[in-house]
Write a protein that holds these residues in place. Sequence first.
Motif: not given
Length: 287
Positions: A6-13
């Motif tokens: 979830e963290m990588y998702s928000v960081i990359l998005e």
Amino acid sequence: MRSEQEMYSVILETAKEDARIKAVYMNGSRTNENVPKDMFQDYDIVYVVEETGSFIADKEWIAVFGEILYMQYPDESPNYPSDKKNHYGYLMQFADGIRMDLTIQSVDYALQHIEDDRLCKILLDKDNILPEIEAAADCQYWVKKPTKEQYLAACNEFWWCTNNLAKGLWREEIPYVQDMANGIVRPELIRMLNWKVGILTDWSVSTGKSSKYLYRWLSEEEWKLLLSTYFDGNVDHAWKSVFDMCGLFGNAAQFVGRKLGWEYNEKEGKAARAFLEEVYQICRTIV
């Protein structure tokens, strides 16, 4: 607490949707395969950006990462130099327990410094502006073999500064004793123990930040002895810890000297220890 995914998702998005952000890379413990994963590992993230000014002017843009419990802007501190044109940091503690240390860097700055830390992993590069880098590795932080001069200096510094511990304990000046122990004497002990680990592992490991992984290579007895050197505000406890430090240091220094072919100054160590014991006896007599 949000998952790693979830963290990588928000960081990359966030990076993909913002045209000002050209690339994303990460460093720190999450890129180090030798560090055990746990929920308190920081996300050390770098956004490579066209310019930093608009990000700095709008402090609200970081709200996308989650509810911030409290945070710090290190580049706004009057106690440290800053170069806001090229890099700017946001240290965020989120309400769900996650911490992210986010830095924005100009393209030019990133190109010059991305390889400063070998614990680096590129997560996104929109326009292929970043160079190819080697796989993340902690070799940059491996214990380094000392020179003979460094070894002798460490021995002398440790034993010389024990006299400060002695007079501080005689005066019962615990804040001073703690400062001497934590700032000078124990760091030399830790340094010597690191060198011992380096010898045992052929200089191929890192003992971690603040040498927190020393327990992996020290004996159980040595590790317990090291922990015993962290004393409280009791003078008697402090005396015991000081003598524990001396014993642990002397053994480690002799081992390092013997293995590296250097003569340990045993006369110096015995003289310093004798002075400590003399002052300790004086203190006991006074009591």
